[in-house]
Enzyme design. Structure first.
Site, PDB file in Angstrom:
ATOM      1  N   CYS A 174      10.606  -5.041 -10.261  1.00 43.38           N
ATOM      2  CA  CYS A 174      11.895  -4.401 -10.575  1.00 43.38           C
ATOM      3  C   CYS A 174      12.986  -5.397 -10.949  1.00 43.38           C
ATOM      4  CB  CYS A 174      12.360  -3.559  -9.392  1.00 43.38           C
ATOM      5  SG  CYS A 174      12.724  -4.541  -7.902  1.00 43.38           S
ATOM      6  N   GLY A 216       0.777  -1.235   0.000  1.00 39.58           N
ATOM      7  CA  GLY A 216       0.000   0.000   0.000  1.00 39.58           C
ATOM      8  C   GLY A 216       0.804   1.278   0.000  1.00 39.58           C
TER       9      GLY A 216
END
EC number: 2.1.1.204
Length: 462
Positions: free
Chosen positions: A84, A19
């Protein structure tokens, strides 16, 4: 800032993790509604739901997202932090051929097909993404869809936060312009806005979580048009730059009374040799001696120009731990044998290296460890020992004498709450029961710096 007459920003939060984007929205002060959050990681989803139980959170791979479903959401902002690993310096750099990139490429394909494009797009990733083929496909998609965009490489150190986390960011706005001049170069600073006092269209009249001033962007100097070089620090692709401007730092950027609000400051050691004349100066002098004595045990980036008097010490982000609590974070003798590759900091310092998902499980390049010992002589002995150990490379031959010296440093991991504090998650961010420390470190290492993203969101919609 006056209350908005606009409808709340309808946000789609992709690769939502724990979040971070949502907390950044909260800190930014804009009026928003997260229409849907999506992530495939079950642990991250458990933590997200614990903190935002009313959000529609779904668990599926985004390559399964259909055009019909995306259109039905009627969102006008997409915030995302794609995987990533395909772009990290220490990874295989599979780029767009990595299976973990496919969902992002699928999303770009959907955006091209949307009849009504989202007004705003924000992308976060590691340094290295800016030179990838996937990035080329991203900006090609944005250009053909009528977006104005700007790319950034920013670190929390520029905001006085004592943690390296150099990250790539992209802001995009459809059929509109930003309130700053864009450039094909990657910005390494926050831009100065042309009309800093103009209220954002979607901003509410509420304070941000970290005490950002309404005119926060006046704290930043004009942008640099030159991207910074890589730093050889070992981590998972989160290497830092050392060329960012000192002018970007302000003590007013973050109010850490709001970070870890119910966590007391770290206890000040009882230095028996302090004079009664000026104890505060004596403490400063002792910290300077400790810093100099242990310089060899750190990556000496505390010399960087953007770490200055306005930078916050690590102590402001740390918990006060009982001996019992402290013991569970102390490094074992097995871990101490990796002493020569550790980045060792102490609470008065103003920099730590990037925390990665390996933190708590590996000590090399995964994040700084904390030295709780305040004895200058012990620190100097350990620092000298490191020089010898690096030369001999004999860590497996260390006996009780060597290990005893290292134990006296009282080296420990940062706690998960402290890592969350350094990532600027607010005090009301919590973990649900049943999540182990290793799981906490892993999801935090995959997350983002809330404060930096909050500033970018505010910049994007202003």
């Amino acid at each position: 800032m006056s209350a908005s007459t606009q409808q709340p920003l309808r946000v789609l939060e992709l690769y939502s993790g724990i979040g971070g984007m949502h907390w950044a929205l909260e800190e930014s002060g804009i009026d928003y509604e997260v229409i849907l959050a999506v992530d495939i990681n079950t642990t991250a989803n458990k933590i997200y739901h614990h903190n935002f139980p009313d959000v529609n959170l779904l668990s599926f791979g985004l390559e399964k997202l259909s055009l019909k479903k995306l259109e039905s959401l009627r969102v006008n902002a997409i915030l995302m932090s794609p995987p990533c690993q395909p772009f990290t310096r220490v990874g295989k750099k599979g780029d767009c051929n990595d299976v973990r990139t496919q969902s992002f490429l699928h999303l770009l394909h959907l955006i091209k097909q949307l009849e009504k494009k989202p007004t705003y797009i924000l992308v976060e990733n590691v340094k290295g993404f800016e030179t990838s083929q996937t990035r080329e496909l991203l900006v090609e998609c944005l250009s053909c869809c009528g977006y104005t965009y700007q790319e950034f490489l920013l670190t929390p150190l520029q905001s006085g936060i004592p943690n390296c986390r150099l990250r790539y960011y992209l802001l995009a706005k459809c059929f509109g312009t930003f309130n700053f001049s864009v450039s094909p170069q990657v910005f390494t600073e926050m831009p100065q806005m042309h009309h800093r006092h103009r209220a954002a269209e979607h901003c509410e009249n509420k304070p941000s979580s970290y005490g950002l001033s309404e005119d926060v962007y006046s704290l930043y100097s004009p942008v640099s048009s030159h991207p910074p070089p890589s730093n050889p620090n070992k981590d998972d692709g989160s290497s830092e730059s050392h060329t960012l401007s000192t002018e970007t730092i302000s003590k007013d950027n973050v109010s850490h009374a709001q970070i870890g609000q119910n966590i007391g400051p770290i206890s000040v050691p009882d230095f028996h040799n302090l004079s009664s004349g000026n104890p505060e100066q004596e403490l400063d002098n002792h910290a300077a001696e400790l810093k100099d004595a242990g310089r060899n045990m750190r990556y000496c980036e505390e010399e960087e120009k953007f770490v200055n008097k306005h930078s916050r010490p690590l102590s402001e982000f740390m918990e006060t731990l009982s001996d019992k609590d402290l013991n569970q974070y102390l490094l074992s003798d097995k871990e101490l044998r990796f002493f020569v590759v550790m980045d060792i900091v102490f609470p008065a310092l103003k920099k730590s290296i990037c925390f990665t998902k390996r933190y708590g499980h590996y000590v090399e390049g995964a994040g700084s460890v904390v030295q709780m010992c305040t004895d200058v002589q012990v620190t100097r002995e350990a620092s000298n020992f490191k020089s010898l150990a690096v030369e001999l490379q004999n860590s497996q031959e260390w006996q009780e004498k060597e290990l005893s010296l290292l134990r006296r440093l009282k080296l420990r991991y940062f706690t998960p709450r402290e890592v969350a504090n350094l990532l600027c998650f607010p005090s009301n961010f919590t973990f649900p029961d049943g999540v182990s420390n290793i799981q906490k470190y892993r999801v935090l290492g995959n997350s983002l710096n809330v404060h930096v993203v909050a500033m970018l969101i505010k910049l994007m919609v202003t």
